[in-house]
Design a protein around this motif. Structure first.
Motif, PDB file in Angstrom:
ATOM      1  N   VAL A 155       4.690   0.783 -11.442  1.00  0.00           N
ATOM      2  CA  VAL A 155       4.257   0.328 -10.120  1.00  0.00           C
ATOM      3  C   VAL A 155       3.358  -0.894 -10.261  1.00  0.00           C
ATOM      4  O   VAL A 155       3.507  -1.891  -9.540  1.00  0.00           O
ATOM      5  CB  VAL A 155       3.531   1.441  -9.353  1.00  0.00           C
ATOM      6  N   ASP A 156       2.424  -0.845 -11.200  1.00  0.00           N
ATOM      7  CA  ASP A 156       1.539  -1.981 -11.452  1.00  0.00           C
ATOM      8  C   ASP A 156       2.335  -3.251 -11.761  1.00  0.00           C
ATOM      9  O   ASP A 156       2.066  -4.324 -11.223  1.00  0.00           O
ATOM     10  CB  ASP A 156       0.612  -1.662 -12.629  1.00  0.00           C
ATOM     11  N   ALA A 157       3.324  -3.097 -12.638  1.00  0.00           N
ATOM     12  CA  ALA A 157       4.133  -4.247 -13.046  1.00  0.00           C
ATOM     13  C   ALA A 157       4.960  -4.790 -11.874  1.00  0.00           C
ATOM     14  O   ALA A 157       5.090  -6.007 -11.701  1.00  0.00           O
ATOM     15  CB  ALA A 157       5.038  -3.861 -14.214  1.00  0.00           C
ATOM     16  N   PHE A 158       5.520  -3.899 -11.078  1.00  0.00           N
ATOM     17  CA  PHE A 158       6.337  -4.296  -9.932  1.00  0.00           C
ATOM     18  C   PHE A 158       5.471  -5.028  -8.904  1.00  0.00           C
ATOM     19  O   PHE A 158       5.881  -6.043  -8.334  1.00  0.00           O
ATOM     20  CB  PHE A 158       6.969  -3.045  -9.315  1.00  0.00           C
ATOM     21  N   TYR A 159       4.270  -4.524  -8.701  1.00  0.00           N
ATOM     22  CA  TYR A 159       3.326  -5.135  -7.758  1.00  0.00           C
ATOM     23  C   TYR A 159       2.954  -6.545  -8.202  1.00  0.00           C
ATOM     24  O   TYR A 159       2.917  -7.485  -7.395  1.00  0.00           O
ATOM     25  CB  TYR A 159       2.077  -4.255  -7.663  1.00  0.00           C
ATOM     26  N   ARG A 196       5.116   1.106   4.760  1.00  0.00           N
ATOM     27  CA  ARG A 196       3.890   0.310   4.843  1.00  0.00           C
ATOM     28  C   ARG A 196       3.712  -0.540   3.591  1.00  0.00           C
ATOM     29  O   ARG A 196       4.366  -0.310   2.564  1.00  0.00           O
ATOM     30  CB  ARG A 196       2.674   1.220   5.029  1.00  0.00           C
ATOM     31  N   MET A 197       2.832  -1.512   3.685  1.00  0.00           N
ATOM     32  CA  MET A 197       2.527  -2.353   2.536  1.00  0.00           C
ATOM     33  C   MET A 197       1.694  -1.574   1.514  1.00  0.00           C
ATOM     34  O   MET A 197       0.824  -0.776   1.886  1.00  0.00           O
ATOM     35  CB  MET A 197       1.755  -3.602   2.970  1.00  0.00           C
ATOM     36  N   ASP A 202      -4.382   1.428  -2.960  1.00  0.00           N
ATOM     37  CA  ASP A 202      -3.327   2.311  -3.484  1.00  0.00           C
ATOM     38  C   ASP A 202      -3.236   2.208  -5.003  1.00  0.00           C
ATOM     39  O   ASP A 202      -2.986   3.204  -5.690  1.00  0.00           O
ATOM     40  CB  ASP A 202      -1.967   1.943  -2.882  1.00  0.00           C
ATOM     41  N   LEU A 203      -3.414   1.002  -5.533  1.00  0.00           N
ATOM     42  CA  LEU A 203      -3.300   0.802  -6.984  1.00  0.00           C
ATOM     43  C   LEU A 203      -4.371   1.567  -7.751  1.00  0.00           C
ATOM     44  O   LEU A 203      -4.177   1.893  -8.932  1.00  0.00           O
ATOM     45  CB  LEU A 203      -3.389  -0.689  -7.319  1.00  0.00           C
ATOM     46  N   ARG A 204      -5.475   1.861  -7.088  1.00  0.00           N
ATOM     47  CA  ARG A 204      -6.536   2.635  -7.748  1.00  0.00           C
ATOM     48  C   ARG A 204      -6.242   4.130  -7.743  1.00  0.00           C
ATOM     49  O   ARG A 204      -6.959   4.909  -8.360  1.00  0.00           O
ATOM     50  CB  ARG A 204      -7.877   2.355  -7.058  1.00  0.00           C
TER      51      ARG A 204
END
Length: 337
Positions: A155-159, A196-197, A202-204
């Motif tokens: 998810v981090d990488a995609f973001y 939603r965005m 969310d990343l935390r």
């Protein structure tokens, strides 16, 4: 046309079925509404196999009607959502009873000479959102880049790849909380699982994706959105100007916002692709959601094989979707070929 019987499989709280019963009645049809919740108290299975043929059928004690095995009719598989059960059944007993009901219903369905909108096996094959995206891409639609994962690192990488322009979106939807087993001893909260965005906050909390697979997509810029309702070979397309209100910019399904809906005609290739996509599943109906990108492309989001249409028709009355659905049911699908 004659006095064709039309069986509507649905639930009690379904406004679409209320309207369709009235519409079909005005067309000299005999609409028969069967709510999934009523099977326990108001329906009796009476089927017998002799010489390889099923006889008998299903008695509806609340309306004194009988649905005969082997009869010719049209069936609208609208939204038979969940069953009710005797209060003293345990959860595992409810699962067993639900499975037995499904077996009996499928036995009855298999005996019919009928027109389906749409058949249960077609609905099931069209229910997988990830498969829809891959199929749409193979058929020539533009589709968003998508990640389904339980790995926070992905998810981090995609973001980062999409510079923070990422949405999070349920695959199963809010309906998955109800299932087919009837009211839970601890009812699920009434929620709307809005698209939603994804936010820095969310990343935390990304460890939460380990609980269940989550779907993330690149955010696609929009001129407007399109709901293209396919009924047989007909397409009823409505522009939804979701970018005119902050509440609908990411997900148009916030109906508190009074945004513009208007009828539109899709380019021939897009319209034909919508029909081809719906038919590729064996569906007779499908609600296709598209984005009209600022560069002119139409981007595929998903198809809902039992999607609602009255909210479109109420805002754009010239899109006579109710009439089109009723017409096909009344004529056994032959009205438009």
């Amino acid at each position: 046309m004659g006095n064709r019987r039309v069986l509507i499989l649905t639930g009690r709280a379904d406004r679409h079925s209320d309207v369709m019963v009235s519409k079909l009645g005005s067309m000299s049809c005999e609409p028969i509404r069967l709510n999934a919740e009523d099977l326990q108290e108001c329906a009796e299975f009476r089927m017998e196999l002799r010489d390889g043929t099923w006889s008998g059928g299903l008695a509806l004690t609340n309306s004194r009607r009988f649905i005969h095995a082997g009869e010719t009719l049209s069936i609208w598989f609208r939204r038979p959502f969940y069953y009710e059960f005797p209060a003293d059944l345990q959860h595992y007993e409810r699962r067993f009873v639900a499975a037995e009901r499904e077996q009996a219903l499928q036995t009855l369905y298999s005996s019919f000479q009928c027109y389906w909108m749409s058949a249960p096996e077609a609905l099931r094959s069209a229910s997988w959102k990830g498969e829809q995206l891959a199929r749409a891409a193979r058929m020539g639609f533009a589709v968003p880049e998508t990640l389904v994962t339980t790995d926070p690192g992905q998810v981090d990488a995609f973001y980062a790849k999409h510079r923070g322009q990422v949405i999070v979106k349920s695959m199963a939807g809010a309906g998955a909380m109800a299932g087919r087993l009837g009211p839970d001893p601890v009812p699920a909260p009434a929620v709307r699982l809005a698209t939603r965005m994804l936010t820095p906050d969310d990343l935390r909390r990304l460890d939460s994706v380990k609980v269940a697979p989550c779907q993330f997509q690149e955010y696609v810029p929009k001129d407007y959105e399109v709901r293209a309702t396919v009924v047989g070979a007909d397409v009823f397309a409505a522009e939804i100007h979701s970018q005119d209100d902050e509440r609908t910019r990411v997900d148009f399904r916030d109906f508190t916002a009074d945004v513009v809906y208007k009828a539109t005609v899709l380019p021939d290739d897009v319209r034909e692709r919508c029909v081809e996509f719906v038919r590729s599943y064996g569906l007779e109906y499908g609600a296709v959601d598209l984005i009209r990108h600022p560069d002119g492309r139409f981007v595929f989001l998903e198809v809902n094989p039992t999607g609602k249409f009255m909210f479109v028709e109420q805002r754009v009355p010239e899109l006579r979707i109710t009439d089109a659905v009723a017409d096909r049911l009344a004529h056994g699908g032959s009205a438009h070929g």
